[in-house]
Motif scaffolding. Structure first.
Motif, PDB file in Angstrom:
ATOM      1  N   ARG A 280       0.829  -1.202   0.000  1.00 60.25           N
ATOM      2  CA  ARG A 280       0.000   0.000   0.000  1.00 60.25           C
ATOM      3  C   ARG A 280       0.869   1.260   0.000  1.00 60.25           C
ATOM      4  N   GLN A 281       1.915   1.209   0.820  1.00 61.10           N
ATOM      5  CA  GLN A 281       2.785   2.380   0.903  1.00 61.10           C
ATOM      6  C   GLN A 281       3.457   2.658  -0.445  1.00 61.10           C
ATOM      7  N   LEU A 284       1.082   4.047  -2.822  1.00 59.31           N
ATOM      8  CA  LEU A 284       0.834   5.447  -2.495  1.00 59.31           C
ATOM      9  C   LEU A 284       1.892   6.347  -3.133  1.00 59.31           C
ATOM     10  N   ARG A 286       3.539   5.778  -5.721  1.00 53.28           N
ATOM     11  CA  ARG A 286       3.256   5.852  -7.158  1.00 53.28           C
ATOM     12  C   ARG A 286       2.082   6.796  -7.422  1.00 53.28           C
ATOM     13  N   ALA A 287       1.053   6.729  -6.573  1.00 55.21           N
ATOM     14  CA  ALA A 287      -0.122   7.581  -6.768  1.00 55.21           C
ATOM     15  C   ALA A 287       0.243   9.045  -6.598  1.00 55.21           C
ATOM     16  N   PRO A 374      -0.063   1.181  -9.544  1.00 58.58           N
ATOM     17  CA  PRO A 374      -0.380   1.665  -8.200  1.00 58.58           C
ATOM     18  C   PRO A 374      -1.741   1.200  -7.701  1.00 58.58           C
ATOM     19  N   LEU A 375      -2.660   0.994  -8.636  1.00 59.86           N
ATOM     20  CA  LEU A 375      -4.021   0.660  -8.238  1.00 59.86           C
ATOM     21  C   LEU A 375      -4.082  -0.665  -7.471  1.00 59.86           C
ATOM     22  N   LEU A 378      -3.257  -0.026  -3.901  1.00 59.89           N
ATOM     23  CA  LEU A 378      -4.193   0.874  -3.227  1.00 59.89           C
ATOM     24  C   LEU A 378      -5.525   0.193  -2.941  1.00 59.89           C
ATOM     25  N   THR A 379      -5.933  -0.693  -3.842  1.00 56.19           N
ATOM     26  CA  THR A 379      -7.242  -1.309  -3.659  1.00 56.19           C
ATOM     27  C   THR A 379      -7.172  -2.560  -2.802  1.00 56.19           C
TER      28      THR A 379
END
Lengths: 517, 176, 257
Positions: A280-281, A284, A286-287, A374-375, A378-379
């Motif tokens: 997740r980090q 993030l 990447r986002a 990234p998705l 994140l998801t």
């Protein structure tokens, strides 16, 4: 991105980072101490043979420093240009002095012929008499161990034990400089008889009528020699030392490489654990506009930090470990060794190796993490990761590694290659086998795991089944952990065996001593 | 809501005449509300009749005399009784939206989805107003009575919107 | 940027489709979306779960790519961008606010806020200066050195909002920003977003299932099965007193005699 951020990430999981650090430290320390030990031992052997040679311009030795038939001495004496051919036997031994056990080198010489090769100046007592049960000792060595002329000198080798009398003490000179004075010089005939050597000798030293003709004589002698023997200048015998040490060096180098591979797998293992937790980090980053390369570099930097730290700890540790290793080598080889010789190359190699090992182990997963969209991260719900898919390439690469190792075995057993090259091939082969084994492990592990689960099913209970399910879910990591254990077991078994066989040798020596008494 | 008891409550603070009572109700007790004068006096008359309040006439120099009302002991008891008992929960379920949905659902051409959409738009519009008015109330040091009423409005509208979602889901299952 | 009337368009979507999977597992998450959002507008996207609202947000944010149709952010068609260019778009033009805050736990408040600038290679002193201003804007200027673990959920979400603003993006995208918060801190977070729109002219697109949050927006877009089924523009707000005056039921009822 700041370096201190990476440091903070590492400090967040002190145990895991500590484990990784230990892996790198051990790898670097093992590699460095072994390199130093090998170099120091080689140098000691080189010095030893050069001092031993005295006035001899050439010597005949067996490749591998083994024994050969003494009948050759007469043949060599008759060779044109050879003034004297002096046979020598040598073997590691233990002498029981008043102050305890002494590791010594027994040198058997022909008292008459040997005067042409070197001068043995006596400080006290008499010279060796052919066939006598007498020995000469280095004066300083004898004094240090409380031995005097006329004392008993019980000497035990692998092939027998014998009680001899000290007949004289030598001034410092060619022989006594050998093995730092820890030498027992005795008549060749006595050594052969008492130690049951038969007609075997280790070398013949050739004093020439004209040293300028050394090359021509060398060629003439070489053609007359049977296979497996070689004539060369004494200095060149240092090369033969390598053959003498070959098996030990191979064992040590294999250990060194195994430590590195084990270290690398520990790094990889903990790194994969980190990646799963930090999906997740990373997503993030990447986002927020971090590129895949930035993410990759961010991760590699953490590995690099650990690599540098592990190297910084591993180098002094390796230097300290080399003292202990040289002690063991001294016992093992029966050679007196000086303090470690700190060559520059092992240190440079160790300094490069630690960081490189850390980077190499993490490169592929870091790259893959950088490329993940990234998705995905994140998801994914926090803390969960998908079942790791087992890919085909590790199986293929693993099988290739093992096949290569099998090929190497065939070549070695069949002796298709010059012996010298074994030294380089064998450790590499060991590394190949280990990497191959670990890569193939996931494919073997899962069926085995399932069989165990099936077999134990009724007794395992709910927790056991959960644990098995969990291991199955994280195949790569499970296989890696099993791999690290596998390496650790191989190392322990290998070293345990070596220690056991050394101890057995010692036992035999002692038994013979008591029988001799 | 009981104007009768609200008047008793206001008089418990001290004697007031009719006009004062009305403005205290409209400005302090229930902000932004309207209470007509006739209703005030009719209620006061009933309270006088029941002996809950008494009044005295105060002569004024330049104006007509005014009546000042005050609480009797009986009135104080009645106020205490009111405060001490639970109100009947104000739960008017017969709302118009419900009625429209029930009708639309039965008619062959009845567009219940359209009804929900319209009702929802209306509710959202008012919720938009209420949430932002509530946000401003916090910033502008608005009297507590107003912020509490706005909270009630926001929560009721939210409830209404959630109920509309449920209606939509349930009716959707009935007539896919 | 394209201009419609006097207002510039922040984003423009035309005929956007998004399909996941193939043949038997094929799911059409978005089935033809047309949507324009003007600069300085606050749009709430609502819809039941699975209606495609998150997918829509991901497409606008350059986290995913549409199967067909055009998604333009600040006049730039996302379909024409490669992965690195999409990364640059996210870096400089878009700010994300997530339901789970997604702060980096080892970094302090100000370091978290400065992260997008540090990623962009901006010098630390300059980045910290800008991050400090963003923290002031969300009312946390006095706590720059606290770690996320030392802060409440509401404070963490405000830090996340400061982080989304720090690069001065064209567009702020919020995905259920109050989903992890209680109703009081949730309200505070929504008021902060509203204030950014009113006072800073920030464009905000928010996905939510919460009616109260959606009611804070200027426009509500309702999605079902990947289609926009309803759009509602909410009228500008009158004064607080006017609002109250328009709420019925406050007038005193007749008492029973």
């Amino acid at each position: 991105m700041k370096w201190s951020y990476s440091l903070r990430e590492l400090r967040r999981r002190p145990l895991r980072s500590g484990l990784t650090l230990t892996g790198i430290t051990i790898g670097v320390a093992a590699m460095l101490s072994i390199a130093i030990t090998i170099e120091t031992t080689r140098r000691a052997y080189g010095d030893m043979y050069t001092t031993l040679a005295g006035r001899a311009a050439l010597e005949v030795v067996a490749i591998g420093d083994g024994g050969f038939d003494a009948a050759l001495v007469d043949q060599l004496s008759g060779t044109d240009g050879v003034a004297v051919a002096a046979p020598v036997v040598q073997m590691p031994a233990v002498m029981i002095g008043p102050k305890g056990r002494l590791v010594v080198m027994v040198i058997g010489i022909d008292p008459e012929r040997d005067t042409a090769v070197r001068d043995l100046k006596l400080r006290a007592g008499k010279a060796l008499a052919p066939g006598g049960a007498v020995v000469l000792l280095d004066a300083a060595f004898a004094a240090a161990n409380g031995i005097g002329v006329g004392d008993d000198a019980p000497v035990i080798t692998r092939t027998g034990g014998v009680r001899l009398t000290v007949c004289g003490l030598m001034e410092p000179g060619p022989i006594s400089a050998f093995n730092a004075g820890a030498v027992v010089v005795m008549p060749l005939s006595t050594a052969k008889k008492r130690f049951g050597l038969g007609d075997q000798i280790n070398s013949v030293q050739l004093v020439l009528e004209d040293d300028d003709r050394a090359n021509a004589i060398r060629q003439a002698v070489q053609t007359s020699l049977p296979d497996g023997l070689s004539v060369r200048p004494p200095a060149a015998r240092a090369d033969l030392v390598r053959d003498t040490l070959l098996s030990t060096e191979q064992a040590l180098q294999s250990f060194s490489i195994m430590s590195l591979v084990a270290g690398a797998f520990i790094i990889l293992n903990t790194f994969l654990m980190n990646l799963a937790e930090r999906r997740r980090q990373l997503a993030l980053i990447r986002a927020l506009g971090g590129t895949g390369k930035q993410v990759q570099w961010w991760l590699l930097r953490e590995a690099l930090l650990l690599g540098l730290t592990g190297t910084a700890i591993g180098i002094p540790l390796g230097w300290l470990m080399s003292f202990g290793m040289l002690g063991s080598m001294q016992t093992l080889m029966g050679v007196k060794l000086s303090a470690p010789v700190p060559g520059v190359m092992p240190f440079v190699a160790a300094a490069i190796l630690g960081p490189v090992m850390a980077l190499a182990a993490t490169w592929v997963p870091a790259r893959r993490a950088g490329r993940e969209p990234p998705l995905n991260g994140l998801t994914a719900a926090a803390g969960t990761d998908a079942i790791e898919s087992v890919r085909r390439w590790p199986l293929v690469v693993g099988v290739i590694c093992i096949t290569l190792m099998a090929g190497i075995c065939v070549i070695l057993v069949g002796e298709h290659l010059p012996q010298r090259s074994n030294e380089k091939i064998l450790p590499a082969g060991m590394a190949l086998l280990m990497i191959g084994g670990i890569l193939v492990m996931p494919y073997l592990l899962m069926p085995v795991l399932r069989m165990v689960v099936w077999g134990l099913g009724p007794f395992m209970g709910f927790e056991g089944r959960m644990a098995a399910r969990h291991l199955d879910r994280r195949r790569v990591r499970t296989a890696l952990t099993a791999g690290v254990l596998f390496v650790a077991i191989v190392i322990s078994i290998g070293f345990g065996n070596q220690i056991r066989s050394n101890l057995r040798d010692m036992d035999t020596w002692y038994e013979r001593t008591f029988v001799g008494d | 809501m009981s104007v009768r008891h609200a008047i008793l409550g206001l008089l418990a603070e001290g004697p007031l005449h009719g006009y004062e009572l009305r403005s205290a109700y409209e400005n302090e007790l229930v902000p932004q509300s309207r209470l007509n004068a006739g209703q005030v006096y009719a209620t006061l008359d009933r309270l006088l009749r029941d002996g809950l309040v008494h009044h005295e006439v105060v002569a004024q120099n330049d104006r007509p005399d005014k009546k000042v009302f005050a609480l009797t002991a009986q009135g104080r008891d009645e106020l205490g009784r009111w405060l001490g008992h639970a109100s009947k929960v104000d739960l008017d379920l017969r709302n118009e939206t419900f009625l429209k949905l029930m009708v639309a659902r039965r008619l062959p051409e009845g567009d219940w989805r359209g009804v929900i959409a319209l009702e929802r738009r209306g509710a959202f519009e008012r919720l938009h107003q209420a949430t932002q008015a509530r946000a401003r109330a916090d910033r502008d040091a608005t009297p507590l009575s107003i912020t509490l009423l706005l909270d009630l409005a926001v929560l009721k509208l939210e409830g209404l919107l959630e109920w509309l979602d449920r209606c939509e889901e349930a009716l959707g299952k009935e007539t896919p | 940027m394209t201009t419609t009337g006097t207002r510039t368009t922040a984003i423009a979507l035309h005929g956007v489709h998004k399909v996941f999977g193939e043949s038997s597992t094929r799911v059409e998450a978005l089935a033809g979306i047309d949507l324009d959002v003007g600069a300085g507008e606050f749009v709430a996207i609502m819809g039941p779960s699975g209606s495609g609202k998150s997918t829509l947000l991901h497409l606008i944010g350059g986290l995913d790519v549409a199967t067909s149709g055009t998604v333009a952010v600040g006049g730039e068609d996302l379909a024409s961008l490669n992965d690195d260019q999409l990364t640059m778009l996210r870096r400089r033009k878009i700010g994300f606010v997530f339901q789970a805050y997604n702060l980096v736990s080892v970094l302090t408040a100000i370091e978290n806020v400065a992260l997008p600038l540090i990623i962009d290679g901006i010098a630390e002193s300059r980045a910290n200066e800008r991050a400090g201003r963003a923290l002031d804007l969300v009312g946390l200027g006095s706590r720059p050195d606290h770690r996320p673990g030392e802060m409440s959920g509401g404070e963490q979400q405000r830090i996340a909002i400061a982080r989304s603003l720090v690069a001065e993006p064209v567009l702020l995208l919020a995905d259920e920003p109050t989903g992890n918060l209680d109703s009081v801190t949730g309200d505070q977070t929504m008021r902060l977003l509203r204030r950014l729109v009113d006072e800073e002219g920030q464009t905000v697109i928010m996905v939510t299932h919460d009616a109260r949050d959606a009611a804070m927006a200027d426009r509500i877009v309702r999605l079902r099965d990947g289609r926009i089924v309803e759009e509602q523009t909410l009228p500008p707000v009158k004064s607080g007193a006017d609002v109250l005056a328009s709420l019925e039921g406050l007038d005193a009822p007749e008492d029973a005699p």
